[in-house]
Enzyme design. Sequence first.
Site, PDB file in Angstrom:
ATOM      1  N   ASP A   2       6.641  16.239  -6.070  1.00 16.95           N
ATOM      2  CA  ASP A   2       5.189  16.274  -6.236  1.00 16.95           C
ATOM      3  C   ASP A   2       4.729  17.665  -6.702  1.00 16.95           C
ATOM      4  O   ASP A   2       4.920  18.654  -6.008  1.00 16.95           O
ATOM      5  CB  ASP A   2       4.570  15.908  -4.880  1.00 16.95           C
ATOM      6  CG  ASP A   2       3.103  15.581  -4.967  1.00 16.95           C
ATOM      7  OD1 ASP A   2       2.473  15.922  -5.977  1.00 16.95           O
ATOM      8  OD2 ASP A   2       2.583  14.990  -4.006  1.00 16.95           O
ATOM      9  N   GLY A   9       0.152  11.792 -13.733  1.00 11.96           N
ATOM     10  CA  GLY A   9      -0.025  11.328 -15.110  1.00 11.96           C
ATOM     11  C   GLY A   9      -0.441  12.405 -16.091  1.00 11.96           C
ATOM     12  O   GLY A   9      -0.745  12.115 -17.253  1.00 11.96           O
ATOM     13  N   ASP A  26      -4.259   9.661  -6.784  1.00 14.44           N
ATOM     14  CA  ASP A  26      -3.933   8.862  -5.604  1.00 14.44           C
ATOM     15  C   ASP A  26      -4.752   7.576  -5.504  1.00 14.44           C
ATOM     16  O   ASP A  26      -5.949   7.564  -5.775  1.00 14.44           O
ATOM     17  CB  ASP A  26      -4.176   9.682  -4.332  1.00 14.44           C
ATOM     18  CG  ASP A  26      -3.112  10.748  -4.149  1.00 14.44           C
ATOM     19  OD1 ASP A  26      -2.357  11.018  -5.110  1.00 14.44           O
ATOM     20  OD2 ASP A  26      -3.040  11.312  -3.051  1.00 14.44           O
TER      21      ASP A  26
HETATM   22  C1  GAL Z   1      -0.263  13.808  -3.191  1.00 10.61           C
HETATM   23  C2  GAL Z   1       0.481  12.570  -3.673  1.00 10.61           C
HETATM   24  C3  GAL Z   1       0.433  11.564  -2.538  1.00 10.61           C
HETATM   25  C4  GAL Z   1       1.088  12.160  -1.312  1.00 10.61           C
HETATM   26  C5  GAL Z   1       0.433  13.491  -0.938  1.00 10.61           C
HETATM   27  C6  GAL Z   1       1.191  14.192   0.187  1.00 10.61           C
HETATM   28  O1  GAL Z   1      -0.260  14.744  -4.205  1.00 10.61           O
HETATM   29  O2  GAL Z   1      -0.100  12.074  -4.829  1.00 10.61           O
HETATM   30  O3  GAL Z   1       1.079  10.379  -2.938  1.00 10.61           O
HETATM   31  O4  GAL Z   1       2.456  12.335  -1.571  1.00 10.61           O
HETATM   32  O5  GAL Z   1       0.375  14.352  -2.052  1.00 10.61           O
HETATM   33  O6  GAL Z   1       0.677  15.439   0.513  1.00 10.61           O
END
Ligand code: GAL
Length: 402
Positions: A153, A206, A227
């Site tokens: 991420d 994306g 999200d």
């Molecule tokens: C976001 C991600 C989520 C989750 C979250 C955790 O950036 O899109 O799916 O993983 O971080 O902190």
Amino acid sequence: MRKLMMAALLIAVCSAGVSQMPVANSKIAPTLAPTPPMGWNSWNHFDKNVTQQDVMDAADALIKSGMRDAGYVYVNIDDTWEGDRDASGMLHSNAKFPDMKALGDYLHAHGLKFGIYSGPGPLTCAHYAASEGHEQQDADLYASWGVDYLKYDLCSFKKTDMDPATAAHPDDPQAANRLMREAYVKMRVALDHTGRPIVYSVCQYGWDNVWTWGPAVGGNLWRTTGDINDTYARMTELGFGQAGLAKFAGPGHWNDPDMLEVGNGKMSTEEYRTHMSLWALLAAPLIAGNDLSKMSDDTKALLMNKGVIAIDQDPLGKQGDRLRAEGLLEIWTRPLAGGALAVGLFNRVTAPATISVTLKELGIKSPHEIVNVWTGEKVEAKGGVISAIVPNHGVLLLRITP
Ligand code: GAL
């Protein structure tokens, strides 16, 4: 002549830029995820509070409910498992996860696979330790725990240099894009170096049309959106927003409009049916995000409908796309193996609506059978027209087999 020279120069500059873009040359990545990954992830329900016990309970529930046998095999811990690094730089899990190796062994002993989460920046989105500067060390650690899947991420990665909306560097967008790709390549190479086949889930919302370069960095799936949340508005914004992306997906590399919210309680059954149907037509990863240990029969039926899963997991591996939309009434189709076709008639309006489509428009010529996937009932195309009253926020999902 001058125009020609300018064009040649432009092509040279562009192709130099492209050729500098880092690639993973992964031999392992294309062999993984021949169909979209299926499993469970802790984030949508447990958020930052997830514990090792919650993950074990989820694993037990996957088995008991029949979900594992229906294909949901990845058990993925999302953010907040991470602890501190010791003097050697080795990362440890935090007190919520006392024994990751034991957890991995438990999952494997029960026919499940183990997924974990990190990122290319110094910190994860929830501000826990991420992998920047420790890529190989972390990959080795995951492999020693038996990890089979990594969600990586972007979050804190070089954030200060980028426009948060587009990840573009204010002065040099291509440089920012190159840095981001480089970071994803670095981890894919580290994962491959462990010798363990690890599915790689690229999570950077994306940005920069990731679907055009996801396979080059060795991604097996990449988030195409921000999200999801447990509302019909957000789920459909993401799902229907996938129109036009079909050509970028295929066996080993999938568009990921984010995890499922089915069973988290804020949408109606009809809306969750839309969620599942749309994700199946999109060949999206089916990663459940609810509390599996407290599932209603309704939720189980939504997650485990065999016909819906078969569409999602169709071996042809072609993502579906929008055929036509009239206002908020949409028709989506997905070609399936053996010349079959999945069709979704979606009603995004808040009142029931009649939706019709002709066999001609669907390209169906030969004799065929039409089945309502959710009920198993046969559907007739009277005079070559399929027509149905579709409930508000609902869907009629069909499988047409020659
Ligand atoms: C976001 C991600 C989520 C989750 C979250 C955790 O950036 O899109 O799916 O993983 O971080 O902190």
